[in-house]
Write a protein that holds these residues in place. Structure first.
Motif, mmCIF file in Angstrom:
data_model
loop_
_atom_site.group_PDB
_atom_site.id
_atom_site.type_symbol
_atom_site.label_atom_id
_atom_site.label_comp_id
_atom_site.label_asym_id
_atom_site.label_seq_id
_atom_site.Cartn_x
_atom_site.Cartn_y
_atom_site.Cartn_z
ATOM 1 N N LEU A 1 15.344 -39.764 13.877
ATOM 2 C CA LEU A 1 15.972 -39.918 15.192
ATOM 3 C C LEU A 1 14.886 -40.253 16.189
ATOM 4 C CD1 LEU A 1 18.405 -39.617 17.148
ATOM 5 C CD2 LEU A 1 17.786 -37.193 17.355
ATOM 6 N N GLU A 2 15.073 -41.369 16.905
ATOM 7 C CA GLU A 2 14.128 -41.766 17.941
ATOM 8 C C GLU A 2 14.682 -41.404 19.310
ATOM 9 O OE1 GLU A 2 11.644 -45.399 17.799
ATOM 10 O OE2 GLU A 2 13.111 -46.055 16.299
ATOM 11 N N GLU A 3 13.827 -40.840 20.153
ATOM 12 C CA GLU A 3 14.202 -40.487 21.516
ATOM 13 C C GLU A 3 13.051 -40.836 22.454
ATOM 14 O OE1 GLU A 3 16.429 -36.314 21.133
ATOM 15 O OE2 GLU A 3 14.766 -36.539 19.717
ATOM 16 N N GLY A 4 13.394 -41.195 23.687
ATOM 17 C CA GLY A 4 12.377 -41.491 24.683
ATOM 18 C C GLY A 4 12.065 -42.969 24.788
ATOM 19 N N PRO A 5 11.251 -43.347 25.768
ATOM 20 C CA PRO A 5 10.930 -44.766 25.988
ATOM 21 C C PRO A 5 10.154 -45.364 24.820
ATOM 22 C CG PRO A 5 10.298 -43.377 27.879
ATOM 23 C CD PRO A 5 10.608 -42.456 26.753
ATOM 24 N N PRO B 1 14.199 -33.122 23.355
ATOM 25 C CA PRO B 1 14.670 -33.832 24.558
ATOM 26 C C PRO B 1 13.687 -33.765 25.724
ATOM 27 C CG PRO B 1 16.461 -32.613 23.557
ATOM 28 C CD PRO B 1 15.214 -32.190 22.841
ATOM 29 N N GLU B 2 13.051 -32.627 25.909
ATOM 30 C CA GLU B 2 12.067 -32.519 26.989
ATOM 31 C C GLU B 2 10.832 -33.362 26.686
ATOM 32 O OE1 GLU B 2 10.370 -31.340 30.566
ATOM 33 O OE2 GLU B 2 12.405 -30.980 29.854
ATOM 34 N N LEU B 3 10.363 -33.327 25.442
ATOM 35 C CA LEU B 3 9.202 -34.132 25.063
ATOM 36 C C LEU B 3 9.481 -35.622 25.215
ATOM 37 C CD1 LEU B 3 8.074 -32.211 21.845
ATOM 38 C CD2 LEU B 3 6.867 -32.280 24.038
ATOM 39 N N SER B 4 10.745 -36.014 24.999
ATOM 40 C CA SER B 4 11.086 -37.436 25.034
ATOM 41 C C SER B 4 11.064 -38.025 26.439
ATOM 42 C CB SER B 4 12.461 -37.665 24.398
ATOM 43 O OG SER B 4 13.492 -37.129 25.204
ATOM 44 N N ILE B 5 10.895 -37.199 27.454
ATOM 45 C CA ILE B 5 10.767 -37.725 28.823
ATOM 46 C C ILE B 5 9.487 -38.557 28.942
ATOM 47 C CG2 ILE B 5 10.422 -37.093 31.246
ATOM 48 C CD1 ILE B 5 12.177 -34.639 30.698
ATOM 49 N N THR B 6 8.434 -38.107 28.277
ATOM 50 C CA THR B 6 7.145 -38.793 28.411
ATOM 51 C C THR B 6 6.600 -39.323 27.091
ATOM 52 O OG1 THR B 6 6.125 -36.585 28.343
ATOM 53 C CG2 THR B 6 6.394 -37.605 30.497
ATOM 54 N N ARG C 1 7.528 -41.179 23.045
ATOM 55 C CA ARG C 1 8.459 -41.787 22.103
ATOM 56 C C ARG C 1 8.542 -40.836 20.904
ATOM 57 N NH1 ARG C 1 7.444 -47.305 18.513
ATOM 58 N NH2 ARG C 1 9.486 -47.303 17.443
ATOM 59 N N VAL C 2 9.530 -39.982 20.907
ATOM 60 C CA VAL C 2 9.649 -38.930 19.903
ATOM 61 C C VAL C 2 10.405 -39.455 18.684
ATOM 62 C CG1 VAL C 2 10.606 -36.647 19.403
ATOM 63 C CG2 VAL C 2 9.550 -37.102 21.638
ATOM 64 N N VAL C 3 9.838 -39.239 17.514
ATOM 65 C CA VAL C 3 10.485 -39.598 16.256
ATOM 66 C C VAL C 3 10.564 -38.336 15.396
ATOM 67 C CG1 VAL C 3 10.441 -41.033 14.190
ATOM 68 C CG2 VAL C 3 9.557 -41.940 16.360
ATOM 69 N N ARG C 4 11.787 -37.836 15.213
ATOM 70 C CA ARG C 4 12.005 -36.691 14.322
ATOM 71 C C ARG C 4 12.445 -37.213 12.957
ATOM 72 N NH1 ARG C 4 16.350 -32.875 17.062
ATOM 73 N NH2 ARG C 4 16.796 -34.234 18.847
ATOM 74 N N TRP C 5 11.945 -36.611 11.889
ATOM 75 C CA TRP C 5 12.298 -37.106 10.563
ATOM 76 C C TRP C 5 12.782 -35.975 9.665
ATOM 77 C CZ3 TRP C 5 9.305 -35.150 6.539
ATOM 78 C CH2 TRP C 5 8.067 -34.604 6.889
#
Length: 376
Positions: A9-13, A37-42, A44-48
């Motif tokens: 799942l990718e989140e953030g810019p 979600p908070e980390l994805s503000i700044t 590009r979060v990729v959870r695997w």
């Protein structure tokens, strides 16, 4: 043949610095639901997901698998996403993957956080015995004890326990094989990546001594112990984990003046400095030290959240010159014009319609100036 990547799942810019988050055995990327979600503000979060867990294909791993095999799958995912270098944080087995990457592929990592993890997860025999029983009987018997292994008494996350039940037994057993063979204790001193270790003080699986062993061996490593946390700290103590990660990812807290410039812009700060006199110097120093050096550097709230709070406070007190400055700051902190409008609309309820009317006028002027400047 199309390669089956790990489910993720990718989140953030997309343009933000990449951060990969790894799960614990038996869970899915939902382990990070309260943190990502908070980390994805700044970032590009990729959870695997591990093979056979969540949505990842089970056939990407087999009997006799190693942590190195899992690390290769993570690099394969990063390559497919066009990510060359990234920060990494992982829990338990996910943390072991991070340790392997830091040791064998340091050129790919900008930083590492190993959470409730270990350089060796105890004797190999119990892991091989668990793997054998899971292959014979499935996972229901093991899922029944998940709460006791993962959380302190009285706490649970049903979604994660369900993930445990639904994991593929063969893939789960192969992950047990990987844990049984994992031992980096004699190589820890070779890790040169900036490293954070996070331990749960009530963790029966990887107690603080396991993280302390890593921290003592890895040059420059930092150890944080979380009271009240058991094995799945991001799910049980998300705020504490988030604070630790933000401190590591953001480096040493910036000086008040540096933060002031980042939020308000160099032009504004330069004008303020140019207007400074001996009479106002102590006040300017106070603002930089207290407002920007202590409050705005506190990682408990994001800069987006602080901008929203500041806008509301300025409307409530009718400080419209300051409001204009902080509308610009809010845009730098990532708020959209629509989000700024939503904040001001809420002030109409709690601060009064006349105050909100003036605030909308001020914000509209600033946003129009910003749009005009962009066209030029």
């Amino acid at each position: 043949m199309t390669v089956k990547l790990l489910n993720h799942l990718e989140e953030g810019p997309a343009s933000a610095p990449p951060l990969l988050l790894g799960p614990s055995l038996g869970t899915s990327y939902a382990l990070w639901d309260a943190v990502a979600p908070e980390l994805s503000i700044t970032y590009r979060v990729v959870r695997w997901d591990l093979p056979g867990h969540g949505g990842s294909p089970a056939d990407r791993i087999g009997p006799g698998a190693t942590v190195g095999d899992l690390a290769a799958l993570v690099l394969e995912l990063a390559d497919a996403l066009g990510i060359e270098r990234f920060a990494y944080a992982g829990v338990s087995l996910g943390g072991a993957v991070g340790l392997h990457l830091a040791l064998h592929h340091p050129e790919r990592l900008t930083s590492l956080a190993a959470i409730c993890s270990s350089a060796r997860f105890g004797d190999s025999t119990p892991w091989r015995e668990r793997a054998g029983r899971v292959r014979r009987e499935g996972l229901e018997w093991l899922a029944q004890s998940a709460d006791a292994r993962w959380f302190t008494p009285g706490f649970t996350v049903p979604r994660l326990v369900q993930d445990h039940r639904e994991a593929d037994p063969e893939a789960y057993a192969a992950c047990c094989d990987a844990l049984a063979a994992f031992d980096l204790r004699d190589r820890l001193a070779d890790i040169a990546v900036p490293t954070l270790l996070v331990a749960g003080r009530q963790d029966p699986a990887t107690p603080p001594a396991h993280l302390r062993e890593i921290a003592d061996a890895v040059p420059g490593a930092t150890l944080v112990e979380l009271p009240g946390a058991s094995h799945l700290a991001p799910a049980q103590c998300p705020t504490a984990v988030l604070t630790a990660l933000n401190t590591q990812l953001n480096g040493a807290p910036a000086s008040g003046m540096a933060v002031r410039r980042e939020v308000l812009g160099d032009a504004h700060v330069d004008r303020a400095q140019a207007r400074q006199t001996p009479f106002t110097a102590r006040f300017q120093d106070y603002v930089s030290r207290c407002a920007w050096g202590e409050i705005w550097t506190d990682p408990t709230l994001s800069r987006r959240e602080r901008s929203m709070i500041t806008l509301t406070a300025l409307v409530a007190h009718g400080h419209y010159d300051e409001l204009a400055m902080h509308v610009r700051a809010a845009r730098r902190n990532g708020l959209t014009p629509q989000e700024i409008g939503a904040v001001l609309l809420q002030t109409a309820v709690y601060c009064g319609v006349p105050a909100a009317n003036s605030a909308f006028a001020t914000a509209q002027r600033v946003l129009a100036e910003e749009e005009e400047s962009r066209r030029e």
